[in-house]
Scaffold this active site. Structure first.
Site, short mmCIF file in Angstrom:
data_model
loop_
_atom_site.label_atom_id
_atom_site.label_comp_id
_atom_site.label_asym_id
_atom_site.label_seq_id
_atom_site.Cartn_x
_atom_site.Cartn_y
_atom_site.Cartn_z
CG ASP A 92 -1.85 1.15 1.28
OD1 ASP A 92 -2.41 1.48 0.22
OD2 ASP A 92 -2.02 1.74 2.35
CG ASP A 106 -1.82 7.35 0.40
OD1 ASP A 106 -0.80 7.92 -0.03
OD2 ASP A 106 -2.90 7.32 -0.21
#
Length: 320
Positions: free
Chosen positions: A140, A142
């Site tokens: 991922d 963020d």
């Protein structure tokens, strides 16, 4: 090479360049491409670079149409990239970049050739051959690579986490590909265009490259199922198959890179990330940066928990 040739024929290219990310884009010639991997320009390592660049390096391996030979002067010493390819790219001719995570190394310094010698002895280059099933760490963005302060809508809002480059350097030196899989509903909501999003990702790649780290590829979901946002993009307001915790991004990466998902990991900071990993059949790592699982959307338990991406990389490599 056979895979590269198929791409060349599929694109009806005049010239195809072997392109790859590396750990030192700051002293490498970079390629500028569009979304179809058509080459639109070149950024020489001798340029004074401003802005943010994709980490896409010209390895100097080409497939050329026979007609390309007519462009080369018979008796004049020629800078192939500068004098032939760059004008062709500027004119919109059919030059394409073949992006590959396979083993290609610039050994133009003593340290780099020594590192390549050690990797060769270890059998690492053979493991990166896409004829064989590969393994990857899905990441991922963020809260894992950059600080989480809500949605990132402009390049100025993206700031790397201090441990992110170290974690990626460890993974870059391993048998694992590093592939970003990121929900980006800001595109569907009309808060960021896909061109602006590309610049944000390029900032991430540039900052990582300055610290000797890279990602092999980026997949993102631009969709969002809910309507009612000012300026939203109607055609992107759909219930897609790629928005995590659905597995579309992982499955497309698996197809592109011949991944054995059962040998892969997903590192995320939310329960949605962990649920996505479970749905795809990969092992999961929850990091305590970002939301640290506090979103509480899914009742799911990660396989591993780590303080940050550097610690996650260590745990993955120790486990394997």
């Amino acid at each position: 090479l056979a895979r590269m040739e198929r791409f060349f024929l599929e694109k009806r290219a005049e010239c195809l360049l072997f392109a790859h990310p590396n750990a030192h884009p700051y002293d490498s010639d970079l390629i500028v491409t569009d979304r179809e991997n058509r080459v639109t320009g070149f950024d020489s390592k001798h340029n004074v670079r401003t802005g943010w660049q994709d980490n896409l390096v010209n390895a100097g391996i080409y497939i050329l149409s026979r007609d390309m030979l007519r462009r080369v002067p018979e008796v004049k010493k020629t800078d192939f990239e500068k004098e032939i390819l760059a004008p062709m790219a500027a004119a919109g001719e059919a030059i394409y970049a073949y992006r590959s995570p396979e083993y290609v190394k610039d050994v133009g310094t003593v340290d780099r050739i020594r590192a390549a010698e050690e990797e060769w002895k270890s059998g690492f280059p053979a493991k990166r051959n896409l004829e064989f099933p590969q393994r990857a760490v899905f990441l991922d963005r963020d809260g894992v690579i950059n600080r989480y302060n809500g949605f990132v809508r402009t390049p100025d809002e993206l700031e790397l986490l201090p441990e992110a480059a170290e974690g990626l350097r460890r993974l870059n030196s391993s048998a694992y590909l590093t592939i970003v899989v990121s929900n980006q509903p800001v595109v569907a909501r009309g808060e960021t265009s896909e061109a602006e999003l590309a610049t944000i990702f390029n900032k991430m790649k540039t900052l990582l490259g300055r610290e000797g780290a890279f990602v092999d590829d980026v997949f993102y979901c631009p969709h969002h199922p809910d309507s009612g946002f000012p300026g939203e993009v109607k055609e992107l307001k759909i219930d897609c198959d790629c928005r995590k915790p659905k597995t579309g991004m992982l499955r497309r990466a698996a197809e592109r890179y011949h991944l054995d998902l059962s040998a892969c990991y997903l590192v995320g900071d939310t329960t949605g990330d962990i649920q996505c990993g479970k749905n795809a059949g990969v092992r999961t790592v929850l990091v305590k940066t970002g939301e640290a699982g506090r979103d509480g959307k899914y009742a799911v338990t990660p396989d591993l928990v780590a303080d940050d991406l550097a610690a996650a990389a260590t745990k993955i490599l120790e486990e394997q």
